[in-house]
Motif scaffolding. Structure first.
Motif, PDB file in Angstrom:
ATOM      1  N   PHE A 157       0.826  -1.209   0.000  1.00 43.77           N
ATOM      2  CA  PHE A 157       0.000   0.000   0.000  1.00 43.77           C
ATOM      3  C   PHE A 157       0.865   1.267   0.000  1.00 43.77           C
ATOM      4  N   ILE A 158       1.908   1.272   0.816  1.00 41.25           N
ATOM      5  CA  ILE A 158       2.823   2.424   0.845  1.00 41.25           C
ATOM      6  C   ILE A 158       3.442   2.648  -0.533  1.00 41.25           C
TER       7      ILE A 158
ATOM      8  N   SER B 209       1.730   6.504  -6.855  1.00 42.39           N
ATOM      9  CA  SER B 209       0.617   7.315  -7.355  1.00 42.39           C
ATOM     10  C   SER B 209       0.953   8.798  -7.316  1.00 42.39           C
ATOM     11  N   ILE B 210       1.598   9.227  -6.254  1.00 42.57           N
ATOM     12  CA  ILE B 210       1.918  10.647  -6.079  1.00 42.57           C
ATOM     13  C   ILE B 210       2.976  11.119  -7.073  1.00 42.57           C
TER      14      ILE B 210
ATOM     15  N   SER C 133      -5.241   7.261  -9.090  1.00 48.38           N
ATOM     16  CA  SER C 133      -4.465   6.134  -8.575  1.00 48.38           C
ATOM     17  C   SER C 133      -4.520   6.069  -7.046  1.00 48.38           C
ATOM     18  N   ILE C 134      -4.492   7.232  -6.394  1.00 48.66           N
ATOM     19  CA  ILE C 134      -4.562   7.260  -4.927  1.00 48.66           C
ATOM     20  C   ILE C 134      -5.921   6.735  -4.459  1.00 48.66           C
TER      21      ILE C 134
ATOM     22  N   GLY D 285       0.820   4.240 -13.766  1.00 46.16           N
ATOM     23  CA  GLY D 285      -0.036   4.588 -12.644  1.00 46.16           C
ATOM     24  C   GLY D 285      -1.057   3.509 -12.332  1.00 46.16           C
ATOM     25  N   PHE D 286      -1.284   3.272 -11.059  1.00 50.06           N
ATOM     26  CA  PHE D 286      -2.206   2.227 -10.627  1.00 50.06           C
ATOM     27  C   PHE D 286      -3.643   2.555 -11.043  1.00 50.06           C
TER      28      PHE D 286
END
Length: 465
Positions: A105-106, A112-113, A122-123, A355-356
């Motif tokens: 997750f981190i 994402s940032i 993405s966040i 990007g997720f």
């Protein structure tokens, strides 16, 4: 448990009834959101009902107008309920799956940032996925051993009940709305229904593997019914996933079992069934059997379609030969249009990623924003296979972290390998054909519920015995 079943049955009946009403649809989400606040079993059932509401055929149940807001509301209440009802927070420090998920997750947030083409999207997707998984995992994990075992049986019977409800539509036009030749039941797509059947079939196989004294005829019936419905749905992903997971489970279980255990009756049955399946597949491939090719192509060979159209027009023409393609050709026809742009993005930036949760073409995405805060609440994408999708979105290191996450669950599944490995391999394999795991707003919610069950199953020694 009886009191719980009565209340759960009443909730299910009224919530589904409200879901079929266009005017009162949002009340169905409110009902299951409120119900999730009453306990951990209620959380699991609420998340399952949420998934059903999302996946149900809109032609039968009406348009799902409040899906985006409803699922966020249910998830918020469910996660809050876990915080209230979870017996202790000690597992947060000792659970390996929590630790690996937190590290992943981190990584998702940082990626994402700094690297995502659409950071806010993405966040939001990262948060939704992680909260969804941890909610269902800790809902399962918070149950004591006896309750966990009882509720696991109840949950399994509920899934079989859903299977039977769909089976009732086998001779009805309502079961073939999406495609007149492929069965979908009450689901919105034949492939989704087929994949659901494959998961139920894997659970039945696990129970079959895990039998102790008597032959579980009920589970054998569920296995057969599930596989028949998979064939009718035309879901290649589901069909091949269950067959391959069956073989992989047998090999791994045999490898980790002592010589004495290998001589047990269950292994003789599994060996016999595996041999039959292998022989059938080998015969089909080497004799060019049209049945297997029709299943691979979902009954849509180009020449067959042409013949059908010509027959409808009553035009006399020379016979059109049946041209068979290879499995690779059919796969490329189905997934090539998705895989090609993904591979191009991977070649351009193999370590960075796009990007997720971002589409291969970010500019082409249809993103729905929350009207109050402007936060993305819906941005559906379709990608054919999980490893390639993760490599494209998160780069090499993101894919590596996911492999560690999956390996952690695999090691947990080895604790009760006869029961859990068929389910684990099936979930993993269906994601090789359909990228579902990271789509909790769709079928991915069901995948996360089952993964959460696997991660918590090692705590119960009496499960399904």
């Amino acid at each position: 448990m009886n009191s719980f079943l009565i209340k759960a049955s009443i909730l299910t009946f009224f919530s589904v009834l409200l879901r079929f009403s266009t005017e009162l649809q949002f009340a169905s989400y409110l009902l299951i959101a409120a119900y999730s606040l009453f306990g951990l079993r209620q959380v699991i059932l609420s998340m399952l009902l949420l998934w059903i509401f999302i996946m149900i055929n809109t032609t039968i149940a009406g348009p799902n107008t409040f899906a985006q807001i409803g699922r966020i509301l249910v998830l918020f209440c469910a996660s809050f309920s876990v915080l209230i009802h979870y017996p202790t927070l000690s597992y947060l420090k000792t659970s390996k799956i929590f630790f690996v998920t937190f590290i992943f997750f981190i990584f998702l947030i940082m990626h994402s940032i700094f690297l995502s083409a659409i950071p806010l999207l993405s966040i939001s997707k990262s948060l939704y996925w992680v909260i969804s998984f941890l909610t269902v995992y800790y809902a399962w994990n918070g149950l004591n051993s006896e309750v966990f075992s009882e509720f696991s049986n109840t949950f399994y019977n509920l899934l079989v009940g859903i299977l039977l409800v769909n089976f009732l539509l086998i001779n009805s036009s309502l079961g073939y709305i999406k495609n007149v030749e492929l069965f979908q039941g009450v689901f919105d797509h034949p492939n989704a229904f087929g994949i659901f059947c494959s998961v139920v079939c894997s659970l039945a196989i696990g129970r079959f593997f895990n039998m102790r004294k008597k032959l579980p005829y009920f589970d054998f019936f569920v296995m057969l019914l599930s596989f028949i419905l998979i064939i009718l749905s035309g879901s290649r992903t589901a069909g091949f996933s269950i067959i391959i997971s069956f073989g992989l489970s047998f090999v791994v279980i045999s490898f980790f079992s002592s010589k004495a255990k290998r001589k047990l009756f269950p292994f003789k049955i599994i060996y016999t069934l595996s041999t039959i399946v292998i022989l059938i597949l080998s015969f089909s491939f080497f004799t060019n059997s049209p049945y297997l090719y029709n299943f691979i192509n979902k009954g849509y060979d180009i020449n067959v379609n042409k013949v059908t159209e010509i027959n409808k027009l009553n035009i006399k023409t020379p016979s059109i030969p049946f041209i068979q393609k290879s499995s690779v050709d059919y796969y490329m026809d189905s997934r090539g249009i998705l895989v090609s742009p993904m591979l191009n993005n991977i070649i351009e930036q193999p370590f960075k990623g796009i990007g997720f949760g971002v589409s291969s073409c970010p500019e082409c995405m249809n993103i729905v924003l929350d009207p109050l805060f402007g936060i993305p609440i819906s941005a559906p994408i379709e990608k054919g296979t999980l490893p390639i999708a993760l490599m494209e979105e998160l780069g090499f290191f993101g894919l590596l972290l996911f492999c560690i996450w999956a390996l952690t669950i695999f090691r947990i599944a080895l604790v009760d390998r006869k029961l859990l490995l068929p389910v684990f391999f099936t979930l993993l394999l269906i994601n090789l054909g359909e990228n579902m795991l990271f789509s909790p707003g769709g079928f991915g919610m069901f995948v996360l519920i089952i993964f959460g069950w696997i991660c918590a199953s090692s705590k119960s020694k009496k499960l399904f015995n």
